[in-house]
Design an enzyme around this catalytic site. Structure first.
Site, PDB file in Angstrom:
ATOM      1  N   SER A  31       3.338  -2.192  10.437  1.00 63.23           N
ATOM      2  CA  SER A  31       4.792  -2.270  10.649  1.00 63.23           C
ATOM      3  C   SER A  31       5.367  -3.644  10.334  1.00 63.23           C
ATOM      4  O   SER A  31       6.271  -4.124  11.017  1.00 63.23           O
ATOM      5  CB  SER A  31       5.141  -1.838  12.081  1.00 63.23           C
TER       6      SER A  31
ATOM      7  N   ASN B  50       0.872  -1.178   0.000  1.00 63.76           N
ATOM      8  CA  ASN B  50       0.000   0.000   0.000  1.00 63.76           C
ATOM      9  C   ASN B  50       0.904   1.221   0.000  1.00 63.76           C
ATOM     10  O   ASN B  50       1.471   1.571   1.031  1.00 63.76           O
ATOM     11  CB  ASN B  50      -0.892  -0.040   1.252  1.00 63.76           C
TER      12      ASN B  50
ATOM     13  N   GLY C 168       2.312   2.188  10.824  1.00 66.62           N
ATOM     14  CA  GLY C 168       3.251   3.294  10.673  1.00 66.62           C
ATOM     15  C   GLY C 168       3.953   3.686  11.964  1.00 66.62           C
ATOM     16  O   GLY C 168       4.599   4.727  12.036  1.00 66.62           O
TER      17      GLY C 168
ATOM     18  N   GLU D  92      -6.867   4.784   7.720  1.00 64.50           N
ATOM     19  CA  GLU D  92      -6.665   6.215   7.435  1.00 64.50           C
ATOM     20  C   GLU D  92      -7.904   6.823   6.779  1.00 64.50           C
ATOM     21  O   GLU D  92      -8.211   7.992   6.979  1.00 64.50           O
ATOM     22  CB  GLU D  92      -5.408   6.391   6.569  1.00 64.50           C
TER      23      GLU D  92
ATOM     24  N   GLU E 269      -5.626  -4.993  10.600  1.00 63.69           N
ATOM     25  CA  GLU E 269      -4.581  -4.002  10.831  1.00 63.69           C
ATOM     26  C   GLU E 269      -4.848  -3.282  12.147  1.00 63.69           C
ATOM     27  O   GLU E 269      -5.617  -2.316  12.185  1.00 63.69           O
ATOM     28  CB  GLU E 269      -4.560  -2.973   9.696  1.00 63.69           C
TER      29      GLU E 269
ATOM     30  N   HIS F 215      -9.482   1.261   4.718  1.00 62.11           N
ATOM     31  CA  HIS F 215      -8.222   1.440   5.442  1.00 62.11           C
ATOM     32  C   HIS F 215      -8.446   2.380   6.628  1.00 62.11           C
ATOM     33  O   HIS F 215      -9.248   3.306   6.540  1.00 62.11           O
ATOM     34  CB  HIS F 215      -7.155   2.009   4.505  1.00 62.11           C
TER      35      HIS F 215
ATOM     36  N   LYS G  44       0.217   4.236  -0.272  1.00 61.32           N
ATOM     37  CA  LYS G  44      -0.403   5.438   0.310  1.00 61.32           C
ATOM     38  C   LYS G  44      -0.151   6.647  -0.608  1.00 61.32           C
ATOM     39  O   LYS G  44      -0.081   6.469  -1.818  1.00 61.32           O
ATOM     40  CB  LYS G  44       0.098   5.643   1.740  1.00 61.32           C
TER      41      LYS G  44
HETATM   42  P1  PGA Z   1       2.740   0.224   7.704  1.00 62.22           P
HETATM   43  O1  PGA Z   1       1.284   0.448   7.076  1.00 62.22           O
HETATM   44  O2  PGA Z   1       3.269  -1.055   7.125  1.00 62.22           O
HETATM   45  O3  PGA Z   1       3.540   1.424   7.282  1.00 62.22           O
HETATM   46  O4  PGA Z   1       2.572   0.125   9.187  1.00 62.22           O
HETATM   47  C1  PGA Z   1       0.413  -0.622   6.872  1.00 62.22           C
HETATM   48  C2  PGA Z   1      -0.892  -0.123   6.274  1.00 62.22           C
HETATM   49  O5  PGA Z   1      -1.323   0.977   6.618  1.00 62.22           O
HETATM   50  O6  PGA Z   1      -1.510  -0.802   5.447  1.00 62.22           O
END
Ligand code: PGA
Length: 256
Positions: A214, A9, A174, A98, A168, A96, A11
């Site tokens: 992460s 992803n 993140g 976000e 998640e 997601h 982003k």
């Molecule tokens: P990350 O993000 O691997 O940077 O923690 C995962 C995601 O948001 O899908």
């Protein structure tokens, strides 16, 4: 036997030029290899055509991070799933954390989007997971059950082929803090139990459940080695060739 899926992803990172370079780099490293799972990248909308142009033996699948809840019409700023399909996407990430947080998207919208994604012949990756405060309060199982119950029973066409789940935990996204393999396995097993109640044992047994938060090359093998973890949704570590390919190696090793 569920095939693993390692999904990047990106982003809001990488325009067409940089995206093409990353996709070409990943493709070069994986081309010609017989992988036992699927590898996917989900660039920003405008970068999708540039990544699609990295063709000729490219084993990496293409997806989008979002889509509109209508397929076309007077919806300024939106992109319909059929357009994404035409551009080369096969998957769309929906819900997601976000988008839940910043765009305030809710279950009703997720249901409309996923139904449309399926109707257009694309696959949906449905994301869910608890917040830090919810875990601290010991409510993670309830939260996850409610997130799955709010969407899965209302899907018209969902099956293990067109629907992938992505657990998640928001506190791991993140942050550099990863769920332990035991925590991931516990929540994945719980998710599968909830899916079995909602959709039946067959679909629950065959549906892929990815871990996200992460995930990196150094922890991928152990996470993906858990019985109910079928790969990962990767944010930060999907932005560099070595990191992302390292995670794919982790998935292959976890199977071996
Ligand atoms: P990350 O993000 O691997 O940077 O923690 C995962 C995601 O948001 O899908």
């Amino acid at each position: 036997m569920r095939r693993y899926l390692v999904a990047g992803n990106w982003k809001m990172n990488l325009g067409p030029a940089a995206g093409r370079e990353l996709a070409a780099g990943v493709s070069d490293r994986l081309r010609g290899r017989v992988l036992r799972g699927d590898v996917l990248v989900c660039p920003p909308y405008v970068t999708i055509p540039a990544v699609a142009a990295v063709a000729d033996g490219n084993p990496v699948l293409l997806g989008a991070q979002n889509c509109g809840d209508q397929d076309s019409g007077a919806f300024t700023g939106e992109v319909g799933p059929s357009m994404l399909k035409e551009a080369g996407a096969q998957y769309v990430i929906i819900a997601h954390s976000e988008r839940r947080q910043y765009q305030r998207e809710d279950d009703e919208l997720f249901v409309r989007k996923i139904n449309l994604v399926h109707a257009c012949g694309l696959k949906a990756i449905f994301c869910y997971g608890e917040l830090l405060g919810e875990r601290k309060a010991g409510r993670e199982r309830d939260v996850v059950r409610a997130q799955l119950e709010g969407v899965l029973p209302k899907l018209q066409y969902a099956d293990p082929y067109n629907t992938v789940l992505a657990y998640e935990p928001v506190w791991a996204i993140g942050t550099g803090e990863t769920a332990t393999p035991e925590q991931a396995q516990e929540m994945h097993a719980w998710s599968r139990e909830v899916v079995a109640r909602l959709l039946g044992d067959g679909p629950a047994g065959n549906m892929r459940i990815l871990y996200g938060g992460s995930c990196k090359a150094s922890n991928a093998r152990e996470l993906f080695g858990q019985k109910d973890v079928d790969g990962g949704l990767i944010g930060g570590a999907s932005l560099k060739v070595d990191d992302f390919v390292g995670i794919v190696e982790g998935a292959e090793a976890a199977l071996g």
